[in-house]
Write a protein that holds these residues in place. Sequence first.
Motif, PDB file in Angstrom:
ATOM      1  N   VAL A 164     -11.195 -51.926   7.527  1.00  0.00           N
ATOM      2  CA  VAL A 164     -11.059 -50.427   6.905  1.00  0.00           C
ATOM      3  C   VAL A 164     -10.197 -49.259   6.576  1.00  0.00           C
ATOM      4  CG1 VAL A 164     -12.957 -50.705   8.882  1.00  0.00           C
ATOM      5  CG2 VAL A 164     -10.259 -49.427   9.201  1.00  0.00           C
ATOM      6  N   PRO A 165     -10.566 -48.573   5.723  1.00  0.00           N
ATOM      7  CA  PRO A 165      -9.590 -47.432   4.707  1.00  0.00           C
ATOM      8  C   PRO A 165      -8.685 -46.758   6.239  1.00  0.00           C
ATOM      9  CG  PRO A 165     -11.973 -46.886   4.415  1.00  0.00           C
ATOM     10  CD  PRO A 165     -12.088 -47.772   5.519  1.00  0.00           C
ATOM     11  N   LEU A 166      -7.479 -47.110   5.936  1.00  0.00           N
ATOM     12  CA  LEU A 166      -6.171 -46.018   6.768  1.00  0.00           C
ATOM     13  C   LEU A 166      -6.341 -44.900   6.991  1.00  0.00           C
ATOM     14  CD1 LEU A 166      -3.276 -48.257   5.067  1.00  0.00           C
ATOM     15  CD2 LEU A 166      -3.959 -48.052   8.153  1.00  0.00           C
ATOM     16  N   PRO A 167      -6.238 -44.547   7.856  1.00  0.00           N
ATOM     17  CA  PRO A 167      -6.292 -43.309   7.767  1.00  0.00           C
ATOM     18  C   PRO A 167      -6.061 -42.358   7.291  1.00  0.00           C
ATOM     19  CG  PRO A 167      -5.382 -44.034  10.163  1.00  0.00           C
ATOM     20  CD  PRO A 167      -5.192 -44.498   8.822  1.00  0.00           C
ATOM     21  N   GLY A 168      -7.591 -41.219   6.701  1.00  0.00           N
ATOM     22  CA  GLY A 168      -7.051 -39.936   5.724  1.00  0.00           C
ATOM     23  C   GLY A 168      -6.703 -40.980   4.710  1.00  0.00           C
ATOM     24  N   ILE A 169      -6.595 -42.034   3.742  1.00  0.00           N
ATOM     25  CA  ILE A 169      -7.010 -42.221   2.628  1.00  0.00           C
ATOM     26  C   ILE A 169      -8.265 -41.763   1.646  1.00  0.00           C
ATOM     27  CG2 ILE A 169      -7.105 -44.251   1.317  1.00  0.00           C
ATOM     28  CD1 ILE A 169      -4.427 -44.610   3.132  1.00  0.00           C
ATOM     29  N   GLU A 170      -9.314 -41.855   1.946  1.00  0.00           N
ATOM     30  CA  GLU A 170     -10.197 -41.566   1.598  1.00  0.00           C
ATOM     31  C   GLU A 170      -9.971 -40.161   0.895  1.00  0.00           C
ATOM     32  OE1 GLU A 170     -14.078 -44.771   2.864  1.00  0.00           O
ATOM     33  OE2 GLU A 170     -13.495 -42.940   3.900  1.00  0.00           O
TER      34      GLU A 170
ATOM     35  N   ILE B 278     -13.813 -56.928   0.031  1.00  0.00           N
ATOM     36  CA  ILE B 278     -13.540 -56.175   0.774  1.00  0.00           C
ATOM     37  C   ILE B 278     -13.943 -54.469   0.899  1.00  0.00           C
ATOM     38  CG2 ILE B 278     -11.721 -54.605   1.507  1.00  0.00           C
ATOM     39  CD1 ILE B 278      -9.879 -57.242   1.323  1.00  0.00           C
ATOM     40  N   LEU B 279     -13.980 -54.509  -0.241  1.00  0.00           N
ATOM     41  CA  LEU B 279     -14.305 -52.797  -1.587  1.00  0.00           C
ATOM     42  C   LEU B 279     -15.737 -53.322  -0.998  1.00  0.00           C
ATOM     43  CD1 LEU B 279     -13.085 -52.991  -5.199  1.00  0.00           C
ATOM     44  CD2 LEU B 279     -12.223 -52.163  -3.296  1.00  0.00           C
ATOM     45  N   ASP B 280     -16.760 -54.179  -1.167  1.00  0.00           N
ATOM     46  CA  ASP B 280     -18.539 -54.382  -0.292  1.00  0.00           C
ATOM     47  C   ASP B 280     -18.431 -53.778   0.823  1.00  0.00           C
ATOM     48  OD1 ASP B 280     -21.265 -54.824  -0.604  1.00  0.00           O
ATOM     49  OD2 ASP B 280     -20.574 -56.423   0.627  1.00  0.00           O
ATOM     50  N   ARG B 281     -17.254 -54.196   1.643  1.00  0.00           N
ATOM     51  CA  ARG B 281     -17.259 -53.940   2.830  1.00  0.00           C
ATOM     52  C   ARG B 281     -17.567 -52.314   3.610  1.00  0.00           C
ATOM     53  NH1 ARG B 281     -19.312 -58.274   2.245  1.00  0.00           N
ATOM     54  NH2 ARG B 281     -19.556 -60.001   4.218  1.00  0.00           N
ATOM     55  N   MET B 282     -16.638 -51.985   2.686  1.00  0.00           N
ATOM     56  CA  MET B 282     -16.279 -50.273   2.995  1.00  0.00           C
ATOM     57  C   MET B 282     -16.629 -49.297   1.413  1.00  0.00           C
ATOM     58  SD  MET B 282     -11.850 -50.187   2.962  1.00  0.00           S
ATOM     59  CE  MET B 282     -11.548 -50.684   1.444  1.00  0.00           C
ATOM     60  N   GLY B 283     -17.766 -49.487   0.837  1.00  0.00           N
ATOM     61  CA  GLY B 283     -18.654 -48.995   0.117  1.00  0.00           C
ATOM     62  C   GLY B 283     -18.096 -48.607  -0.775  1.00  0.00           C
ATOM     63  N   TRP B 284     -16.696 -48.754  -0.988  1.00  0.00           N
ATOM     64  CA  TRP B 284     -16.046 -49.031  -2.279  1.00  0.00           C
ATOM     65  C   TRP B 284     -16.361 -48.327  -3.353  1.00  0.00           C
ATOM     66  CZ3 TRP B 284      -9.765 -47.859  -1.082  1.00  0.00           C
ATOM     67  CH2 TRP B 284      -9.798 -47.037  -0.374  1.00  0.00           C
TER      68      TRP B 284
END
Length: 234
Positions: free
Chosen positions: A92-98, A125-131
């Motif tokens: 998952v993205p680290l807090p506040g990263i997005e 990784i990118l696919d799982r996070m929707g990036w």
Amino acid sequence: MTPQYRLAVFDMAGTTIDDRHEVYRVLRGSVEREGACFDDATFQQWMGTEKRSAITNLLRIGGVDASDERVEAAFAWFLAELTRSYTENPPVPLPGIEAALDALRERGLAVGLTTGFSRDIADLILDRMGWTVGPGGHTPTVDAVVCGDEVPEGRPAPFMIQQVMERTGVTDPGQVFSVGDTAVDVESARRAGVLAVGVLTGKLSRADHEAAGADLVVDSVAELPARSDVGGLV
């Protein structure tokens, strides 16, 4: 006069992405199951490097013959185990990263990612996070992603940073800063001639980053949009 930055480059695991340090567990397991033995300090030197190269060197350092067959077997296990782990419990993205990446792009900076992962793991990784990569799409979108198996040599060589610069059309290293959580991230940035930023969301301390030659050390990537006081960073 302070520099006008046009490109921000970020490492993935430990810098922008929380993978619960799974990559390091799996990397270490891939060579220890082949009989390699080494201490924590030795292993730490290979954190952030391209994974096939790391496996080859850790086998040798650990007293095991790094034959092509053994390296391939260890690397195949590494890929399979990491894919299983990331599929069952995605990073998952680290807090506040997005929000931070959005803020940087809104200010006109291009944003790139570099990683010691191979392309298939990075895409997972990118696919799982929707990036997404490139203009448009989901938020946040990054402008370029360069993986360790796409350049002649991974970190600490500067090639991944230079490839992101080429893909984003930024030619002046003085307009680039690169952020990472390992010593090889810092060394890669220095070799590329860009501002080297260490981040404390990995396993290194502030003193570790400073010893590696970081120009700046921050607690988290999330704080970068507020750091306009630091040399015109953003």
